[in-house]
Design an enzyme around this catalytic site. Structure first.
Site, PDB file in Angstrom:
ATOM      1  CB  SER A  53      -2.577  19.323   8.948  1.00  0.00           C
ATOM      2  OG  SER A  53      -3.343  18.664   9.945  1.00  0.00           O
ATOM      3  CE1 TYR A  96      -5.399  16.656   4.989  1.00  0.00           C
ATOM      4  CE2 TYR A  96      -4.747  16.395   7.280  1.00  0.00           C
ATOM      5  CZ  TYR A  96      -5.187  17.196   6.249  1.00  0.00           C
ATOM      6  OH  TYR A  96      -5.424  18.530   6.467  1.00  0.00           O
TER       7      TYR A  96
END
Length: 253
Positions: A144, A158
């Site tokens: 990401s 995350y």
């Protein structure tokens, strides 16, 4: 360009029941690959399998919880047994949430790391063994842009899990290069998906995403197609250990 084709290859996609994973499965099928789709939700996997088969390719749906090492090995074993090999792995299974770390529920945090990092490692290890035995392959770990940048929405767990994937990518690339196994990471910014829907539906969340992205918008799924195929196919044959960002400039910003 024929170097982007995957004819005669078998690709495994985890987290394939919806969102990016379902899209990746269709992209690989249209590029000529037979596809093994894996996720926990079997009913949704069957719908994705139908999309792959509609593209004229074989598809095997294998319900898999990537936090279970036995199921990770069984997934790869099924791919080899039913379709003959594993040439490509798209390590996409993931989960996420936002919130302040000083108020976090560490049980939820532990599960996130089990899926995003430990699960990815377990699937990569199983696929790597099959690829080494088969003479090579390509692993694409879906990280990401949040591994490299931040927004106003707090999501440290995350971000940390996705940053961990980048370290794993580099080390596995180094380990397995001599076996012809390439390992790279794809780092998307914000795209519309089941996981990002709650954030993008929230006015403050959407504003934060747009502010953090120099191009000022979320990505379109088809904008991931070329980068994915570059890393998965012979078009990227001299690429390993790298992270390819598709994030509207977010990491730069």
């Amino acid at each position: 360009m024929t170097s982007f084709r995957l004819d005669g290859r078998v690709a495994v996609v985890t987290g394939a029941s919806s969102g990016l994973g379902a899209h990746f499965a269709a992209v690989l099928a249209h590029a000529g690959a037979d596809v093994v789709v894996a996720a926990r939700r079997h009913d949704m996997l069957e719908a994705v399998a139908g999309t792959v088969e509609a593209a004229g390719r074989r598809c095997l749906a294998v319900p898999t919880d990537v936090t279970d090492p036995v199921q990770c090995r069984a997934l790869v074993d099924a791919a080899v047994s039913e379709l003959g090999a594993v040439h490509v792995l798209v390590n996409n299974a993931g989960t996420g949430y936002g919130g302040r770390s000083d108020r976090d529920d560490l049980t939820r945090t532990s599960h996130l790391f089990d899926v995003n990092l430990l699960g990815a490692y377990q699937v990569a290890a199983a696929a790597g063994r099959a690829m080494i035995a088969g003479g090579g392959g390509s692993i694409v770990n879906i990280s990401s842009a949040l591994a490299l940048a931040t927004t106003d929405v707090p999501q440290a767990a995350y971000s940390a899990s996705k940053a961990g994937l980048l370290g794993m990518t580099r080390d596995l690339a180094r380990q397995w290069a001599r076996h012809g196994v390439r390992v790279n990471a794809l780092a998307p910014g914000f795209f519309s998906s089941e996981m990002t829907a709650p954030l993008l539906a929230h006015e403050r969340g959407a504003a934060s995403v747009h502010a953090a992205t120099p191009l000022g918008r979320v990505g379109r799924l088809e904008e991931l197609d070329g980068p994915l195929l570059l890393l998965a196919s012979d078009a990227g044959s001299y690429m390993t250990g790298t992270t390819l960002g598709v994030d509207g400039g977010m990491a730069m910003h």
